[in-house]
Design a protein around this motif. Sequence first.
Motif, PDB file in Angstrom:
ATOM      1  N   SER A  51       0.824  -1.217   0.000  1.00 33.39           N
ATOM      2  CA  SER A  51       0.000   0.000   0.000  1.00 33.39           C
ATOM      3  C   SER A  51       0.855   1.261   0.000  1.00 33.39           C
ATOM      4  CB  SER A  51      -0.906   0.028   1.221  1.00 33.39           C
ATOM      5  OG  SER A  51      -1.669  -1.131   1.260  1.00 33.39           O
ATOM      6  N   ASN A  98      -6.430   5.640  -4.317  1.00 35.89           N
ATOM      7  CA  ASN A  98      -6.490   4.847  -3.090  1.00 35.89           C
ATOM      8  C   ASN A  98      -7.282   3.559  -3.296  1.00 35.89           C
ATOM      9  OD1 ASN A  98      -5.080   6.760  -1.742  1.00 35.89           O
ATOM     10  ND2 ASN A  98      -6.759   7.460  -0.433  1.00 35.89           N
ATOM     11  N   ALA A 147      -6.106  -0.285  -2.990  1.00 32.87           N
ATOM     12  CA  ALA A 147      -6.769  -1.124  -1.983  1.00 32.87           C
ATOM     13  C   ALA A 147      -7.379  -2.365  -2.622  1.00 32.87           C
ATOM     14  CB  ALA A 147      -7.834  -0.318  -1.250  1.00 32.87           C
ATOM     15  N   SER A 204      -4.732  -4.793  -2.972  1.00 32.18           N
ATOM     16  CA  SER A 204      -4.385  -5.329  -1.647  1.00 32.18           C
ATOM     17  C   SER A 204      -5.366  -6.419  -1.247  1.00 32.18           C
ATOM     18  CB  SER A 204      -4.434  -4.219  -0.605  1.00 32.18           C
ATOM     19  OG  SER A 204      -3.520  -3.214  -0.920  1.00 32.18           O
ATOM     20  N   GLY A 230      -5.238  -1.408   3.936  1.00 33.30           N
ATOM     21  CA  GLY A 230      -4.793  -0.999   2.603  1.00 33.30           C
ATOM     22  C   GLY A 230      -4.998   0.490   2.400  1.00 33.30           C
ATOM     23  N   THR A 263      -2.055   3.319   2.023  1.00 34.78           N
ATOM     24  CA  THR A 263      -1.996   4.027   0.736  1.00 34.78           C
ATOM     25  C   THR A 263      -2.037   5.526   1.013  1.00 34.78           C
ATOM     26  OG1 THR A 263      -3.303   2.235  -0.200  1.00 34.78           O
ATOM     27  CG2 THR A 263      -2.979   4.146  -1.576  1.00 34.78           C
TER      28      THR A 263
END
Lengths: 368, 261
Positions: free
Chosen positions: B82, B116, B120, B123, B157, B161
């Motif tokens: 992240s 983001n 994510a 992730s 995540g 990030t």
Amino acid sequence: MDINEHVIQTINLTKQYGELKAVDSINLNIRKGEIFGLLGPNGAGKTTLIHMLCTILRPTSGTALITGFDIIKEPEKVRKSIGIVFQDPSSDDDLTAYENMEFHAMIYDIPVEKENILELLRLVELDDKANSFVKTFSGGMKRRLEIARGLLHHPDVLFLDEPTLGLDTQTRHKIWDYIREIANEKEMTIILTTHYMEEADSICDRIAIIDEGKIKAVGSPNEMKNNLNDYKFIIKLIKNYDYLEFEKELERSIKRREIGVDITDITIKSSTENEVGSNANEIVLEIDLKIDNESKNSDALLIDALISVKDALKEFENFEITTIDLHKPTLDDVFIHYTGKKLRDERAPPDRRLRMVASRRTSGVIIR
Amino acid sequence: MNLKKNVKAIYIIWRRGIKLSSRYKVGFISHLGQPLLWLLLLGTGLRGSVRMGSMGLTESTGIDYMAFMLPGILGMSLLFSSMMGGMRILWDKKFGFLKEMMVAPISRVSIVLGNNFSIATISILQGIIIILLAPLIGVNLNLFYIPIALLFILMIGLTFTSVGVVLSTQMEDIGSFQGIQTFLTLPLFLLSSAFFPITKLPYPVQVIAYLNPLLYGVDGLRGALIGVSTLPMWFNLLVVTVFCVVLIFLGAYLFNRSEGI
């Protein structure tokens, strides 16, 4: 002129970095449909000005209206009505040309139409590369892709920041053709910055010369050249006696005649001073002159004056004219007139150093 | 600027992020491979050497070190990938694509959020793959709580990030970002109870550890996946969510404020 015809209007637009005024209360009006050039030395404030107009830099004071929208109060409406091609690449290397266009269409909220995208790519001759990754493109191809991308959302105003910097002659001429074509067909207002005077001369309807954040002059390239009114005869001749005396007598002889132009300066020098391989006996006679600004036919005036000068020369013996050149004012001369001859490297930010090397070469030509 | 338009912009940025990630296959696989190596090499080695009693867990819970470490390794790999993902803004700045997004008629917040969410998403995919592989290395998971584990994965995540985004807005170049990132990640994962409970640490260090969002993330994951946690699940989720929301907004705020691209 009606205020509504101004697509761009800046009102005391200023950007200050500490003590340095990168853009110093600029008031500029740009008409609908014109190709407007911003010229200036490195660090003059051209890019800062464009970045403010594109709403990615906030002005320190003042503002600007673009198609009637205020760049500070309505940045998103401004962004919707402008397109911009930056000086440095701004496409995604890891996407294909088509995907870059597609992303652009989506983010500007216009329908993604494959035909439309391919047609624009065809305009910049990249339609066969639509599915190639941008990282495989040359600098010129990237610039062309970005021009096509800038047109995709039908902006009213297109900004081109140094559209042909670092491109080869063929690509530059191609890009000039696109710019003219776009301006004609799409009735778009185009604002471009450039270092190349012949570029400004050949495509701009009007130009503004900017230096130290201020506008030094605005007008059409021809207007500006005519206003400068600096002509020069450069006559090379072979002499057989001391040219210092010759200078005085010749000056007298020329000034005695009614030649219809205003001679401002006469200089005579040995051509060996500045030329390699020239005849030791050869001298260069330079006559600076101005003509009547109101005159319709400046070329006829100049030719008459030249004939008079030639007649004046005939009063002397023992020489032979080898070449005659007429130097008319160029945009280079206009540029130097308003901005001076000093190199501007020291004012530019450090990340521009590389670009400076390239531009130093161009200014070398100007300085001669 | 209405909500619908913002959501669409976030979706467009998200879609591009996913497209990019799907093209960096080597990166994706190595991010996945790294936690598996940690588990297989460190986990199997320590499994035989660590007495669970000393970890604050009794032998009777039937949890071995491998199971203890799995949520920690998951948290660690989320932390790494992240933070790296948050650097995408810096890469876009370096290669110029950020300018294309900055002059587009979308809000700057949607650029940050789109980025983001795409990081994510990747992730979560990595998390799912690790969870799916867990039975193969002999760790039995609490299947019923897997949705909650995924929620923790999402929060961890997004949190890191955003830390990456915050750093991106403050750093000029990729080199200094990587320096700071390396400097930060080590204490973050060592003080997250990924390898050992923080109750074994000296008291002042424990206090610092409680400021670490990853601690709550890992503890929450451990609770969800193997049913053992030091703090209550709801508390972990609350703290991680607060960190996550605050950092997202901080990142968006700093990005919105940043000038000169």
